[in-house]
Scaffold this motif. Structure first.
Motif, PDB file in Angstrom:
ATOM      1  N   GLY A 156       9.615  16.610   7.498  1.00  0.00           N
ATOM      2  CA  GLY A 156      10.629  17.497   7.887  1.00  0.00           C
ATOM      3  C   GLY A 156      10.527  17.969   9.290  1.00  0.00           C
ATOM      4  N   ILE A 157       9.402  18.060   9.965  1.00  0.00           N
ATOM      5  CA  ILE A 157       9.221  18.231  11.263  1.00  0.00           C
ATOM      6  C   ILE A 157      10.011  17.291  12.191  1.00  0.00           C
ATOM      7  CG2 ILE A 157       7.575  18.346  13.284  1.00  0.00           C
ATOM      8  CD1 ILE A 157       5.717  19.801  11.321  1.00  0.00           C
ATOM      9  N   MET A 158       9.696  15.863  11.951  1.00  0.00           N
ATOM     10  CA  MET A 158      10.140  14.723  12.618  1.00  0.00           C
ATOM     11  C   MET A 158      11.784  14.814  12.418  1.00  0.00           C
ATOM     12  SD  MET A 158       7.725  13.499  14.147  1.00  0.00           S
ATOM     13  CE  MET A 158       8.738  12.491  15.144  1.00  0.00           C
ATOM     14  N   ALA A 159      12.452  15.104  11.457  1.00  0.00           N
ATOM     15  CA  ALA A 159      13.787  15.112  11.124  1.00  0.00           C
ATOM     16  C   ALA A 159      14.381  16.207  11.799  1.00  0.00           C
ATOM     17  CB  ALA A 159      14.044  15.135   9.537  1.00  0.00           C
TER      18      ALA A 159
ATOM     19  N   VAL B 129       5.717  20.236  -4.233  1.00  0.00           N
ATOM     20  CA  VAL B 129       6.489  19.419  -2.942  1.00  0.00           C
ATOM     21  C   VAL B 129       7.729  20.048  -2.776  1.00  0.00           C
ATOM     22  CG1 VAL B 129       7.385  17.068  -2.448  1.00  0.00           C
ATOM     23  CG2 VAL B 129       5.166  17.344  -3.307  1.00  0.00           C
ATOM     24  N   ILE B 130       8.566  20.326  -3.926  1.00  0.00           N
ATOM     25  CA  ILE B 130       9.987  20.746  -3.632  1.00  0.00           C
ATOM     26  C   ILE B 130       9.770  22.285  -3.210  1.00  0.00           C
ATOM     27  CG2 ILE B 130      11.927  21.831  -4.885  1.00  0.00           C
ATOM     28  CD1 ILE B 130      11.756  19.442  -6.649  1.00  0.00           C
ATOM     29  N   ASN B 131       8.527  23.268  -3.522  1.00  0.00           N
ATOM     30  CA  ASN B 131       8.373  24.578  -2.886  1.00  0.00           C
ATOM     31  C   ASN B 131       7.936  24.344  -1.348  1.00  0.00           C
ATOM     32  OD1 ASN B 131       8.757  27.187  -4.005  1.00  0.00           O
ATOM     33  ND2 ASN B 131       8.506  25.994  -5.868  1.00  0.00           N
ATOM     34  N   SER B 132       7.473  23.063  -1.034  1.00  0.00           N
ATOM     35  CA  SER B 132       6.859  23.239   0.087  1.00  0.00           C
ATOM     36  C   SER B 132       7.967  23.088   1.544  1.00  0.00           C
ATOM     37  CB  SER B 132       5.656  22.044   0.490  1.00  0.00           C
ATOM     38  OG  SER B 132       6.179  20.873   0.304  1.00  0.00           O
ATOM     39  N   ALA B 133       9.289  22.648   0.866  1.00  0.00           N
ATOM     40  CA  ALA B 133      10.250  22.527   1.750  1.00  0.00           C
ATOM     41  C   ALA B 133      11.624  23.085   1.160  1.00  0.00           C
ATOM     42  CB  ALA B 133      10.512  21.161   2.415  1.00  0.00           C
ATOM     43  N   PRO B 134      11.760  24.339   0.636  1.00  0.00           N
ATOM     44  CA  PRO B 134      12.826  24.906  -0.089  1.00  0.00           C
ATOM     45  C   PRO B 134      14.013  24.678   0.748  1.00  0.00           C
ATOM     46  CG  PRO B 134      11.366  26.614   0.771  1.00  0.00           C
ATOM     47  CD  PRO B 134      10.759  25.259   1.136  1.00  0.00           C
ATOM     48  N   ILE B 135      15.012  24.223   0.192  1.00  0.00           N
ATOM     49  CA  ILE B 135      16.267  24.347   0.659  1.00  0.00           C
ATOM     50  C   ILE B 135      16.925  25.537   0.718  1.00  0.00           C
ATOM     51  CG2 ILE B 135      18.707  23.218   0.508  1.00  0.00           C
ATOM     52  CD1 ILE B 135      17.694  20.872  -1.072  1.00  0.00           C
ATOM     53  N   ILE B 162      19.219  22.463   6.144  1.00  0.00           N
ATOM     54  CA  ILE B 162      19.493  22.063   4.876  1.00  0.00           C
ATOM     55  C   ILE B 162      19.381  20.706   4.708  1.00  0.00           C
ATOM     56  CG2 ILE B 162      21.251  21.893   2.897  1.00  0.00           C
ATOM     57  CD1 ILE B 162      22.666  24.293   3.856  1.00  0.00           C
ATOM     58  N   ILE B 163      19.685  19.870   6.066  1.00  0.00           N
ATOM     59  CA  ILE B 163      19.601  18.315   5.848  1.00  0.00           C
ATOM     60  C   ILE B 163      18.154  18.119   6.184  1.00  0.00           C
ATOM     61  CG2 ILE B 163      19.904  16.134   6.961  1.00  0.00           C
ATOM     62  CD1 ILE B 163      22.453  17.739   8.238  1.00  0.00           C
ATOM     63  N   VAL B 164      17.115  18.748   6.946  1.00  0.00           N
ATOM     64  CA  VAL B 164      15.867  18.720   7.000  1.00  0.00           C
ATOM     65  C   VAL B 164      14.894  18.926   5.701  1.00  0.00           C
ATOM     66  CG1 VAL B 164      13.770  19.600   8.283  1.00  0.00           C
ATOM     67  CG2 VAL B 164      15.849  18.891   9.463  1.00  0.00           C
ATOM     68  N   SER B 165      15.416  19.917   4.908  1.00  0.00           N
ATOM     69  CA  SER B 165      14.647  20.219   3.656  1.00  0.00           C
ATOM     70  C   SER B 165      14.929  19.050   2.770  1.00  0.00           C
ATOM     71  CB  SER B 165      15.409  21.430   3.060  1.00  0.00           C
ATOM     72  OG  SER B 165      14.798  22.649   3.558  1.00  0.00           O
ATOM     73  N   ILE B 166      16.168  18.762   2.572  1.00  0.00           N
ATOM     74  CA  ILE B 166      16.472  17.476   1.765  1.00  0.00           C
ATOM     75  C   ILE B 166      15.783  16.356   2.057  1.00  0.00           C
ATOM     76  CG2 ILE B 166      18.347  15.901   1.041  1.00  0.00           C
ATOM     77  CD1 ILE B 166      20.324  18.097   1.367  1.00  0.00           C
ATOM     78  N   ILE B 167      15.611  15.899   3.413  1.00  0.00           N
ATOM     79  CA  ILE B 167      14.738  14.710   3.824  1.00  0.00           C
ATOM     80  C   ILE B 167      13.357  14.872   3.589  1.00  0.00           C
ATOM     81  CG2 ILE B 167      13.979  13.414   5.812  1.00  0.00           C
ATOM     82  CD1 ILE B 167      16.905  13.983   7.242  1.00  0.00           C
ATOM     83  N   ALA B 168      12.809  16.241   3.628  1.00  0.00           N
ATOM     84  CA  ALA B 168      11.629  16.305   3.389  1.00  0.00           C
ATOM     85  C   ALA B 168      11.181  16.353   1.936  1.00  0.00           C
ATOM     86  CB  ALA B 168      10.990  17.960   3.876  1.00  0.00           C
TER      87      ALA B 168
END
Lengths: 169, 186
Positions: A156-159, B129-135, B162-168
């Motif tokens: 996420g950070i990198m993105a 994991v989903i909760n560590s990067a909530p959209i 939103i994009i970053v969360s999805i990627i994470a």
């Protein structure tokens, strides 16, 4: 992009009106909650602004950035982002305080400011979440949860750095 | 942090600067809080309207199929999948107060399905994991902070977030998939 917020406001409020929600009363109810939240997080923001500014004034921050530079240089993480990134996995309200500081020092609409804001709103305080959730059901062996969450966080950070650099330069 | 700052300032003779900085910080944090207060009240009020008008439920229906795909190893209907959906939709609206209780409910439902009570199940790992990067389509606190510091466009971060969360999340789920192979089936 400038239209996002006015549009969201109009959309949500008129949708509520159509669905027969008492828009005004409900809004006030939510606004009260928002007020309480701000009051609750204010001490954290104050403490973090104080600690980070003291660390900066005493040149301690430069020292830490200098020590970590080999690692951050490798991942092309901007120096100004470091205090925020260090606090993020540990404490949500602490990170919020440091976010405020980062935005003030570098400019709200600077690239660093936008990257930090993006990371703040797209990732969660991992250690806290995992502790609370697993603690509540008494699971002791969390298997790959932490590793996967940390890798996701790093991705996420990198993105955030890459996407914001592309979109806002 | 504060101890380190004082020790360093004492050694390199910066104590006077430090002194000034302490009081400047207090003043600036108060200014920030005042600006933040107004924005937060606006957003929390608006979101409350969204919550009451049933937007959350609509959203839940919309993302239901994706959630059932991710949690393919738990029953398609029932409490567990329901509370996971509620948790995720609450997070999407930035409703931390609603998301956490729902998340706690979700994980206790997952625990009921878990054969080994001391050990996390695959579904639990995925859920966290989903909760560590909530959209989040409405990051009200961050937008409020940006607005209170005079941003020209506080909401500019919504789309990238939103994009970053999805990627994470996707990265995290792929990691889960890889690790699950070794751990066997719970």
């Amino acid at each position: 992009m400038v239209l996002v917020i006015p549009f969201l406001l109009l959309f949500i409020l008129s949708y509520g009106q159509i669905k027969g929600v008492k828009v005004y009363d409900t809004f006030i109810e939510g606004a009260k909650e928002g007020m309480m939240t701000t009051v609750r997080i204010f001490p954290y923001i104050l403490a973090m602004l104080l600690a980070v500014n003291m660390l900066r004034a005493s040149r301690g921050l430069d020292l830490i950035i200098h020590i970590l530079r080999p690692l951050t240089g490798l991942l092309s993480v901007p120096d100004e982002l470091l205090p925020f990134l260090m606090m993020k996995p540990l404490s949500g309200s602490g990170a919020l305080g440091i976010l405020a500081d980062t935005l003030k020092k570098n400019g709200v609409d600077s690239l660093v400011g936008i990257i930090a804001s993006t990371i703040m709103s797209s990732t969660e305080t991992i250690f806290y979440t995992i502790t609370v959730y697993y603690g509540s059901i008494g699971v002791k062996n969390i298997r790959h949860t932490l590793v996967a969450a940390l890798i996701a966080d790093l991705a996420g950070i990198m993105a955030a750095i890459i996407i914001c650099s592309i979109l806002f330069t | 942090m504060i101890a380190l700052a004082i020790a360093l300032a004492a050694t390199n003779g910066n104590l006077e600067v430090l002194n000034k900085e302490i009081f400047a910080s207090l003043k600036s944090s108060l200014e920030l809080a005042l600006g933040l207060l107004g924005s937060m009240m606006l957003w929390c009020g608006t979101i409350k309207v969204a919550e009451k008008s049933g937007m959350l439920k609509k959203l839940g229906k919309l993302i239901g199929p994706i959630i059932r795909l991710i949690f393919h190893d738990i029953p398609k209907e029932g409490e567990a999948i329901g509370s996971i959906t509620m948790n995720i939709t609450s997070n999407m609206f930035g409703l931390g107060n609603a998301a956490t209780p729902m998340g706690l409910k979700a994980i206790s439902e997952l625990q009921k399905l878990n054969n080994n009570k001391n050990t996390a199940s695959n579904a639990m790992c995925r859920f966290l994991v989903i909760n560590s990067a909530p959209i989040c389509i409405m990051p009200s606190t961050v937008i409020s902070i940006r607005a209170s510091l005079g941003s020209n466009n506080p909401g500019v971060i919504i789309l990238p977030s939103i994009i970053v969360s999805i990627i994470a999340i996707i990265t995290g789920l792929i990691c889960c998939r890889i690790f699950e192979g070794k751990g066997g089936i719970y």
